[in-house]
Write a protein that holds these residues in place. Structure first.
Motif, PDB file in Angstrom:
ATOM      1  N   HIS A   1      -2.877 -16.755   3.870  1.00 23.91           N
ATOM      2  CA  HIS A   1      -2.003 -16.794   2.687  1.00 23.91           C
ATOM      3  C   HIS A   1      -2.018 -15.500   1.889  1.00 23.91           C
ATOM      4  O   HIS A   1      -1.188 -15.310   1.002  1.00 23.91           O
ATOM      5  CB  HIS A   1      -2.408 -17.965   1.792  1.00 23.91           C
ATOM      6  CG  HIS A   1      -2.398 -19.266   2.510  1.00 23.91           C
ATOM      7  ND1 HIS A   1      -1.230 -19.837   2.965  1.00 23.91           N
ATOM      8  CD2 HIS A   1      -3.403 -20.092   2.896  1.00 23.91           C
ATOM      9  CE1 HIS A   1      -1.527 -20.988   3.592  1.00 23.91           C
ATOM     10  NE2 HIS A   1      -2.826 -21.151   3.573  1.00 23.91           N
ATOM     11  N   GLY A   2      -2.958 -14.622   2.186  1.00 26.57           N
ATOM     12  CA  GLY A   2      -2.980 -13.377   1.439  1.00 26.57           C
ATOM     13  C   GLY A   2      -4.188 -12.537   1.791  1.00 26.57           C
ATOM     14  O   GLY A   2      -5.282 -13.080   2.016  1.00 26.57           O
TER      15      GLY A   2
ATOM     16  N   GLU B   1      -6.454  -7.388  -0.603  1.00 33.79           N
ATOM     17  CA  GLU B   1      -5.729  -6.470  -1.479  1.00 33.79           C
ATOM     18  C   GLU B   1      -4.688  -7.228  -2.310  1.00 33.79           C
ATOM     19  O   GLU B   1      -4.486  -6.971  -3.493  1.00 33.79           O
ATOM     20  CB  GLU B   1      -5.006  -5.381  -0.664  1.00 33.79           C
ATOM     21  CG  GLU B   1      -5.919  -4.473   0.131  1.00 33.79           C
ATOM     22  CD  GLU B   1      -6.556  -5.150   1.344  1.00 33.79           C
ATOM     23  OE1 GLU B   1      -5.903  -6.040   1.956  1.00 33.79           O
ATOM     24  OE2 GLU B   1      -7.714  -4.821   1.668  1.00 33.79           O
ATOM     25  N   TYR B   2      -4.008  -8.173  -1.627  1.00 36.28           N
ATOM     26  CA  TYR B   2      -2.986  -8.942  -2.326  1.00 36.28           C
ATOM     27  C   TYR B   2      -3.615  -9.790  -3.428  1.00 36.28           C
ATOM     28  O   TYR B   2      -3.126  -9.847  -4.559  1.00 36.28           O
ATOM     29  CB  TYR B   2      -2.235  -9.816  -1.331  1.00 36.28           C
ATOM     30  CG  TYR B   2      -1.121 -10.643  -1.945  1.00 36.28           C
ATOM     31  CD1 TYR B   2      -0.087 -10.028  -2.642  1.00 36.28           C
ATOM     32  CD2 TYR B   2      -1.116 -12.030  -1.824  1.00 36.28           C
ATOM     33  CE1 TYR B   2       0.945 -10.786  -3.197  1.00 36.28           C
ATOM     34  CE2 TYR B   2      -0.095 -12.788  -2.378  1.00 36.28           C
ATOM     35  CZ  TYR B   2       0.930 -12.169  -3.068  1.00 36.28           C
ATOM     36  OH  TYR B   2       1.942 -12.907  -3.618  1.00 36.28           O
TER      37      TYR B   2
ATOM     38  N   HIS C   1      -4.587  -7.676  -6.322  1.00 35.11           N
ATOM     39  CA  HIS C   1      -3.394  -7.317  -7.087  1.00 35.11           C
ATOM     40  C   HIS C   1      -2.945  -8.494  -7.958  1.00 35.11           C
ATOM     41  O   HIS C   1      -2.622  -8.334  -9.138  1.00 35.11           O
ATOM     42  CB  HIS C   1      -2.287  -6.903  -6.113  1.00 35.11           C
ATOM     43  CG  HIS C   1      -0.941  -6.804  -6.751  1.00 35.11           C
ATOM     44  ND1 HIS C   1      -0.555  -5.742  -7.532  1.00 35.11           N
ATOM     45  CD2 HIS C   1       0.115  -7.665  -6.754  1.00 35.11           C
ATOM     46  CE1 HIS C   1       0.680  -5.931  -7.973  1.00 35.11           C
ATOM     47  NE2 HIS C   1       1.108  -7.091  -7.518  1.00 35.11           N
ATOM     48  N   LEU C   2      -2.936  -9.688  -7.358  1.00 29.63           N
ATOM     49  CA  LEU C   2      -2.483 -10.866  -8.107  1.00 29.63           C
ATOM     50  C   LEU C   2      -3.388 -11.163  -9.299  1.00 29.63           C
ATOM     51  O   LEU C   2      -2.923 -11.648 -10.336  1.00 29.63           O
ATOM     52  CB  LEU C   2      -2.440 -12.099  -7.197  1.00 29.63           C
ATOM     53  CG  LEU C   2      -1.246 -12.268  -6.261  1.00 29.63           C
ATOM     54  CD1 LEU C   2      -1.386 -13.598  -5.516  1.00 29.63           C
ATOM     55  CD2 LEU C   2       0.079 -12.218  -7.005  1.00 29.63           C
TER      56      LEU C   2
END
Lengths: 259, 786
Positions: free
Chosen positions: A238-239, A242-243, A246-247
């Motif tokens: 799902h991610g 890094e994502y 960032h979120l």
């Protein structure tokens, strides 16, 4: 499901004694995690000790500075109490109506799923976890994925939340489960700022010290510009890490803006 | 139009039982003395099965009997219903598919033993006690790696993991290559059509029942086509002739293709019921469904479009790797070939097309037809490459499409099919109107003002459905005919019962089919009842898939009803003492032209069964007729779709803001049901585009085998749709002029969504030209970082 016995004591003391008596007994709160786990045969306790009949564990009360939520209170009831609006909004965003009317705050905190919402509220508000044996500060309570300070025979009885000057929780849903892919709880009480992050870290819910420091100096979204949390973020289908990192920044800014 | 006849938006009569809990699904059935099955399934993707120790399981409480692959040594394997001949003239490699694994396990979920016990929980307990001695082997998951020299073989007795290497149309290959050499512009696109898990609301269930006094076997099963299961399982697996085997598919809670196929569990329950002389029931859990129901899609494609200097399409070529999984499911080989290659012309007059498909065995769940089956894969790549070409050429994507539309019909494509009718200009005009494309820039500006990127995606689609002409599909390798059947039984007092070979598992046949007959006779649809789903009381039929039920099954019904009316007119002529040729039927009444003589429908039907005043010397009593209908051609629904999205640039999250569909389904029988079919299809297409996608790791473990990780579309993921089917060019070769609407939404919508997201990102300053589905927030965000 494997076979098990179920006990439904009406007194807390009796429940604790049952846990001491049966070595592999497990506490059953609202069952929103445990029952699916049992149905998939991923757990095999010989005894389930249901807390459903212990009335003392249910209900919400408040005084001038705190809100206390009984451990057996379901999410829907917390959602309906607006003393701390960020807390009620968080509870109202958990799962679906069926989950919110069965699942309990005590169950959620005892399980400490790394993607659950309540741990962010407890840590983000600096709550006190009250158990059958003692009071535990949220800062000492969460100890990693599905790990808490609770010992085997300890039962959460209530959670006491200090009422903040301002607070908000913003989560980004994992598309399938709709647990938090990342959820950030921000609160401010006087000069004390807390930022708690769930869903993101390999170490479970955590306080984002860098953000707290920046927001203490300037409680505004732009104070977080360029900041990302350190530590190992979760990477899965799902991610990426890094994502998620960032979120965390995006959700934190949105939470500050919503305060 | 009769009241409630063709064209009326009658509410679905079956919904009363479905919505009030009165449905009769297979799992609702329990037979006297029934025992329960649990399967022991492989937890590794690939391994040598050296032995299965059932001794502990045999001793467990309630265990009736434990079965292993050895019990099926003399039993046929699960057959494949379609044989492909490849570009070298070789027939496809077709591995054995035993009911229970023998020698090897080939995917996570491959069953190697089964326990029959007194209760379902006892069966599960004992299944867990079975010990398989499995030497784990390296798994092949990636299709291209599976074809590499030295790759582990899924089936040791095959020469490689290549099932077939199909070229179409092979004779055109040289001319296509020549056209690419002469092209003014070539657009190339690499893409993945993501693997989907069908996930119908009702998981699969099978109950085998054996009557030792008669020797009759019955299988109750969650199937879209009970006669096909009877034929495949009876003739090829268990050796039971049709007159000794009954297959019942009662209420079925959705199929989307995944319940077409004959599954090993059906054969197991039928076999085991006879072996222990007790009914045997298996109910799939959702977890089991993820690793045993056939998956859909899973193509990896490179497509190239050649254009001349005036932007006319001059040639198209595509190279696809299509995943078959570990075994060949019933219709798997046909999906990437005849249901895919024949659609590559789309709505465009591209004169030269060459399609290459390599079908590949991997250590994954078998892949087969899923809503649209091959046609979504064709549409997606074609409509995406056209949009990419428009970007590269700096031209309007709608104008580029319009310029290349087929405008004259019938139209023979270079990929072997002939479109009978269509009007692609009309559906595009309608789309521009209903989607308010003229107002898009204003909406984009409003989105920008609130920090969102708005994008517009437009595309067309065509599909070939109403499958299929039996003689044609026979030449193409089908091991079945694809006609449909109906028996129309008129009762003495005038009511009708129609026994159809079509099967309803959500399509609303019980409502729509009576409208056709009501219209023909001029009676109320409530006088017509539909019976389906039981081989004991319906004529041999091929079932429901490929948007075929109204076009093929409805046409069979139409023909049977014509026979009924012809006979009824003879009876009416006798009753009115008139010449048969002068008798007319309107509004449920027979009359003689130019006179005041008339006789009611019910008087004629009564006379047929109480033949006192009746021409017994000329015609038989009774009023019951059967017809089989074999279509002369496929039908070709088409349409134009528009999707508007907003992308959150901070998170990559895509929300569908608007979705419009202008479809041409030919004539419409029940517009409300058509709306619902389009809504559902678009919902599934949006699911594929944004949310869904089965993910295997390199060891062949399915990483998202539950709803905690496999994202299905939910109501709040979907917009309110604007759908229109007023553009109608009736089919010229079936008597109803209908084309079929069940799959259109799932075929036409994925490229619209992806086109819209690409457009949104480019409006935000990105130079991206493609993102693979599903367009999850993390993927979109990652694409924006490039």
């Amino acid at each position: 499901m494997y076979e098990f016995d179920i006990k439904s004591p009406s007194k807390l003391g009796k429940a604790v004694r049952m846990l001491r008596k049966h070595e592999d007994a497990q506490v059953l709160g609202g069952g929103q995690t445990l029952i699916p786990t049992l149905k998939q045969r991923l757990a095999a306790p010989s005894v389930l000790v249901s807390l459903a009949k212990i009335d003392k564990l249910k209900g919400i009360s408040s005084d001038s500075g705190t809100v206390t939520v009984g451990a057996g209170t379901c999410h829907a009831d917390v959602a309906a109490d607006d003393t701390i609006s960020a807390l009620s909004a968080l509870a109202g965003g958990i799962g679906d109506p069926a989950v919110r009317n069965r699942g309990t705050i005590g169950g959620s905190l005892a399980n400490n799923d790394p993607s659950a919402c309540y741990p962010a509220a407890a840590l983000g508000l600096g709550a006190t976890i009250v158990t059958s044996a003692r009071d535990i500060a949220a800062d000492d309570y969460f100890q990693g994925l599905f790990e808490t300070a609770l010992d085997e025979t300890e039962i959460i009885t209530s959670v006491t939340f200090p009422i903040p000057d301002a607070a908000a929780y913003v989560k980004f849903d994992q598309p399938a489960s709709r647990f938090a892919l990342v959820g950030v709880f921000v609160s401010r009480k006087g000069s004390d700022v807390r930022v708690a992050v769930t869903g993101a870290s390999e170490d479970g819910v955590f306080r984002w010290a860098g953000a707290e420091e920046a927001l203490s100096a300037n409680f505004a979204p732009e104070a977080l510009d360029g900041l990302t949390p350190s530590g190992d973020m979760i990477g899965d289908i799902h991610g990426s890490p890094e994502y998620r990192a960032h979120l965390v920044g995006v959700m934190a800014k949105r939470a500050v803006a919503a305060c | 139009m009769a009241d409630g006849g063709i064209g009326a938006p009658n509410k679905r009569r079956e919904d009363i039982r479905f919505l009030t809990g009165k449905g009769n699904y297979t799992d609702d059935m329990n037979k006297r003395g029934q025992a329960y099955v649990a399967f022991a399934r492989s937890q590794v993707a690939h391994g040598t099965l050296k032995g299965v120790d059932t001794s502990a399981a045999q001793e467990m409480p309630g265990v009736v009997r434990v079965f292993t692959g050895a019990d099926f040594a003399e039993v046929g394997g699960i057959p494949c219903g379609w044989q492909i001949t490849d570009k070298h003239g070789e027939v496809m490699q077709e591995p054995a598919h035993p009911v229970l694994a023998q020698g090897k396990v080939r995917h996570v979920g491959d069953a190697f033993a089964a326990v029959v016990a007194e209760t379902a929980e006892q069966a599960r307990d004992a299944a867990e006690a079975i010990e398989a001695d499995i030497d784990e082997l390296p798994a092949v998951v990636d299709m291209k790696a599976a074809l590499a020299d030295g790759a582990p073989k899924v089936h040791d007795d095959l020469t490689s993991n290549l099932c077939y290497d199909w070229g179409f149309v092979e004779e055109n290959k040289g001319a296509v290559e020549e056209a690419f050499k002469n092209a003014a512009h070539v657009t190339t696109l690499d893409l993945v059509n993501n693997r989907l898990v069908a996930n119908p609301m009702e998981p699969r269930v099978a109950i085998g029942d054996y009557d030792s006094s008669s020797g009759d076997s019955t299988l109750f099963t969650t199937s879209q086509n009970p006669h096909v299961i009877r034929l495949l399982m009876g003739a090829f697996v268990l050796g039971i002739p049709e007159h000794k085997l009954r297959v019942v598919a009662p209420d079925v809670g959705g199929g989307f293709g995944s319940k077409i196929f004959h599954y090993a569990e059906e054969a197991f329950c039928t076999f085991a019921a006879k072996a222990i002389d007790r009914p045997v029931k298996w109910t799939s859990s959702r977890s089991e469904a993820f690793i045993t129901d056939a998956h859909g899609r899973d193509h990896v494609t490179t497509i190239q479009l050649a254009l001349d200097k005036d932007n006319n399409f001059t040639a198209l070529r595509t190279d696809t790797h299509a995943n078959m999984g570990a075994y060949l499911s019933t219709f798997a080989p046909s999906v990437p070939t005849w249901l895919h290659g024949t659609l590559m012309a789309g709505n465009y007059k591209t004169p030269l097309i060459y399609v290459n498909v390599k079908a590949v065995f991997t250590n994954t769940v078998p892949v087969d037809a899923y809503r649209g089956a091959g046609r979504p894969e064709a549409t997606y790549q074609l409509e995406r490459v056209i949009s990419k070409a428009a970007l590269e050429l700096g031209v309007d994507p709608i104008a580029l499409r319009r310029q290349n539309f087929i405008t004259e019909f019938p139209y023979a494509t270079p990929v072997a099919v002939e479109y009978d009718t269509g009007d692609y200009v009309a559906t595009m005009d309608k789309l521009e109107e209903i989607a308010d494309l003229a107002g898009f820039e204003k909406r984009a500006a409003a989105s920008k003002a609130k920090g969102k990127l708005r994008g517009l995606g437009v595309n067309c689609y065509i599909e070939a459905c109403g499958i299929a002409p039996s003689n044609l599909v026979g030449q193409l390798g089908a091991r079945a005919g694809l006609y449909e059947s109906a028996t129309v039984r008129v009762n003495a007092t005038g009511g009708l019962v129609v026994m159809t070979g079509s099967h309803s598992h959500g399509q609303g046949h019980e409502t729509a089919f009576p409208q056709v007959i009501a219209e023909m006779i001029g009676i109320d649809p409530s006088m017509v009842e539909i019976v389906h789903g039981d081989t004991a009381n319906t004529p041999m039929g091929m079932g429901t898939y490929g948007s075929r039920s109204l076009a093929v099954g409805g046409s069979a019904m139409f023909k049977a009803t014509e026979k009924i009316i012809a006979k009824a007119k003879k009876i009416a002529a006798h009753l009115m003492e008139a010449a048969e040729g002068d008798v007319e039927l309107a509004n449920g009444e027979f009359s003689v032209a130019g006179t005041d003589k008339s006789v009611a429908w019910g008087d004629v039907t009564l006379a047929a069964y109480v033949p006192h005043n009746y021409p017994l010397e000329d015609i038989e009593p009774g009023l019951e007729e059967t017809a089989f209908y074999d279509p002369a051609n496929f039908t070709y629904p088409s349409g134009a779709y528009a999707c508007e999205v907003e992308v959150d640039p901070d998170t990559g999250k895509v929300t569908i803001e608007a979705f419009a569909a202008a479809d041409d389904f030919g004539n419409i029988v029940n517009p409300m049901i058509v709306d619902g079919q389009v809504h559902g299809g678009i919902g599934q297409g949006i699911g594929q585009a944004l949310l869904e996608g089965a993910v295997y790791d390199e060891d062949g473990q399915l990483l998202n085998g539950s709803f905690m990780d496999y994202a299905m579309p939910r109501a709040d993921d979907l917009p309110f749709y604007t759908v229109d089917h007023s553009c109608q060019t009736p089919c010229t070769h079936n008597p109803l002029g209908v084309k079929g609407c069940g799959e259109a939404g799932a075929i036409g919508s994925p490229p619209a969504v992806v086109n819209a997201v690409v457009d949104a990102l480019r409006r935000g300053g990105s130079d991206i030209t493609h993102i693979d589905m599903p367009l999850t927030p993390s993927r979109v965000w990652a694409a924006m970082q490039k």
